[in-house]
Design a protein around this motif. Sequence first.
Motif, mmCIF file in Angstrom:
data_model
loop_
_atom_site.group_PDB
_atom_site.id
_atom_site.type_symbol
_atom_site.label_atom_id
_atom_site.label_comp_id
_atom_site.label_asym_id
_atom_site.label_seq_id
_atom_site.Cartn_x
_atom_site.Cartn_y
_atom_site.Cartn_z
ATOM 1 N N UNK A 65 20.915 -78.627 -17.039
ATOM 2 C CA UNK A 65 20.002 -77.460 -17.093
ATOM 3 C C UNK A 65 21.049 -76.118 -16.594
ATOM 4 N N UNK A 66 22.083 -76.676 -15.949
ATOM 5 C CA UNK A 66 22.963 -75.430 -15.355
ATOM 6 C C UNK A 66 24.296 -75.377 -16.449
ATOM 7 N N UNK A 67 25.121 -76.498 -16.445
ATOM 8 C CA UNK A 67 26.301 -76.444 -17.100
ATOM 9 C C UNK A 67 26.229 -76.491 -18.621
ATOM 10 N N UNK A 68 26.017 -75.435 -19.302
ATOM 11 C CA UNK A 68 25.783 -75.374 -20.751
ATOM 12 C C UNK A 68 26.793 -75.035 -21.491
ATOM 13 N N UNK A 69 27.876 -74.147 -21.111
ATOM 14 C CA UNK A 69 28.731 -73.262 -22.236
ATOM 15 C C UNK A 69 29.441 -74.619 -22.921
ATOM 16 N N UNK A 70 29.548 -75.648 -22.602
ATOM 17 C CA UNK A 70 30.460 -76.719 -23.452
ATOM 18 C C UNK A 70 29.576 -76.815 -24.992
ATOM 19 N N UNK A 71 28.378 -77.268 -24.714
ATOM 20 C CA UNK A 71 27.317 -77.306 -25.915
ATOM 21 C C UNK A 71 26.838 -75.966 -26.458
ATOM 22 N N UNK B 209 33.257 -81.673 -20.025
ATOM 23 C CA UNK B 209 32.749 -80.579 -20.704
ATOM 24 C C UNK B 209 33.749 -79.700 -20.694
ATOM 25 N N UNK B 210 34.651 -79.533 -19.457
ATOM 26 C CA UNK B 210 35.839 -78.625 -19.489
ATOM 27 C C UNK B 210 36.820 -78.885 -20.504
ATOM 28 N N UNK B 211 37.121 -80.199 -20.862
ATOM 29 C CA UNK B 211 38.191 -80.607 -21.553
ATOM 30 C C UNK B 211 37.902 -80.886 -22.945
ATOM 31 N N UNK B 212 36.654 -81.145 -23.350
ATOM 32 C CA UNK B 212 36.379 -81.297 -24.704
ATOM 33 C C UNK B 212 35.169 -80.607 -25.303
ATOM 34 N N UNK B 213 34.066 -80.305 -24.210
ATOM 35 C CA UNK B 213 33.255 -79.446 -24.774
ATOM 36 C C UNK B 213 32.050 -80.013 -25.455
ATOM 37 N N UNK C 60 30.312 -83.842 -24.736
ATOM 38 C CA UNK C 60 31.024 -84.645 -24.230
ATOM 39 C C UNK C 60 30.687 -84.751 -22.943
ATOM 40 N N UNK C 61 30.283 -83.790 -22.044
ATOM 41 C CA UNK C 61 30.127 -83.778 -20.733
ATOM 42 C C UNK C 61 28.601 -84.662 -20.468
ATOM 43 N N UNK C 62 27.633 -84.305 -21.201
ATOM 44 C CA UNK C 62 26.464 -85.234 -20.932
ATOM 45 C C UNK C 62 26.767 -86.664 -21.424
ATOM 46 N N UNK C 63 27.424 -86.916 -22.461
ATOM 47 C CA UNK C 63 27.755 -88.051 -22.942
ATOM 48 C C UNK C 63 28.684 -89.065 -21.917
ATOM 49 N N UNK C 64 29.647 -88.440 -21.138
ATOM 50 C CA UNK C 64 30.230 -89.000 -20.298
ATOM 51 C C UNK C 64 29.632 -89.401 -19.016
ATOM 52 N N UNK C 65 28.663 -88.404 -18.649
ATOM 53 C CA UNK C 65 27.878 -88.638 -17.413
ATOM 54 C C UNK C 65 26.791 -89.607 -17.779
ATOM 55 N N UNK D 146 38.410 -81.184 -12.659
ATOM 56 C CA UNK D 146 37.628 -80.320 -13.334
ATOM 57 C C UNK D 146 37.829 -78.698 -12.941
ATOM 58 N N UNK D 147 37.809 -78.560 -11.629
ATOM 59 C CA UNK D 147 37.938 -77.103 -11.451
ATOM 60 C C UNK D 147 39.667 -76.762 -11.505
ATOM 61 N N UNK D 148 40.354 -77.668 -11.426
ATOM 62 C CA UNK D 148 41.858 -77.332 -11.609
ATOM 63 C C UNK D 148 41.968 -76.998 -13.253
ATOM 64 N N UNK D 149 41.283 -77.760 -14.226
ATOM 65 C CA UNK D 149 41.308 -77.500 -15.492
ATOM 66 C C UNK D 149 40.775 -76.297 -15.777
ATOM 67 N N UNK D 150 39.609 -75.953 -15.147
ATOM 68 C CA UNK D 150 38.857 -74.581 -15.463
ATOM 69 C C UNK D 150 39.707 -73.419 -15.037
ATOM 70 N N UNK D 151 40.392 -73.593 -13.956
ATOM 71 C CA UNK D 151 41.462 -72.404 -13.264
ATOM 72 C C UNK D 151 42.596 -72.130 -14.360
#
Length: 293
Positions: free
Chosen positions: A142-148, A219-223, A226-231, A276-281
């Motif tokens: 519901x909250x982390x959507x930018x990758x998709x 999500x940060x790395x591949x968008x 990928x995030x929902x699938x990995x989780x 993840x936070x490091x990759x985002x930064x």
Amino acid sequence: MRSGEVERIRRMWAELSDEPMGKGTAEVLADRLALESLPSPRPHRKAEAITAALAAAKERTVADVADDRSFRRLLDQGTPSVGTWRIVEAVRPQLGLLSWSYWLIAVLLFVAGTFALPRIEAWGPGALIVTVPLLGLVSLLYTVRPGSQRVREWERSCPITTFQIALGRVTLVLGTTLSLAAVASLLLLRQDFGVQMAALTVSWLAPLLLIVGLYMVADVRMGNLAGPTAAIVGWFVHLILTEGGRLRSSIASAGTTVSTYDALLLLLGAASLLTALLLTSTSAGESDEHPTP
């Protein structure tokens, strides 16, 4: 060349409509566009436009800041704080992403993990090991959507940095999930399942951190998805290894120490979140140094 233009038109149409455009229609549009010719600007018109733009820019520079109605200033209104408090400002508006459907799902998972599933024979409080990570996964969806949803560039235009947005979302997800899980744990203790609070907390916290970490890194790395699938894959693997919360966890081992399985999940989850936070930064910094033309 014409076939490439036809495919380009069809791709553009697909971004605007769910109904696909037929190849024949695209070919007609490509032919008509090929016949279009834009008029060449006259030199004196171009010079007049440049002069007017420079005059407007100069007037804008000397204008009072209070009268600045730029998009960025409007976004920045109401967020005067700096430093750590900006993270709070990043969390607050995103509460709107948690719609009534999310809270309905959260209540159902809370009731199932606290009152229904623990009554199943040989399950007990181990139900939280299943439902709490699932609640965290739903919160992420519901909250982390930018990758998709392809709004990375929009996020980079906000006055709050991409890193602060990511940290704010992680804070929102973990804060919401931890609050509900803590209340559920206290209610389970009152039902006299003979379990210790520390062992119960570690047993659902470890997989929760891992699920959130896997989601954020992918999500940060591949968008895309990928995030929902990995989780989701991580959650299913967790269910298989613990047989739905009955094995390997701290409460399943009935010991006073953290199980090796939970300790490993805690380390992997914390490492994933930090990564993840490091990759985002890092990605935000690279974007600032090499802006898209």
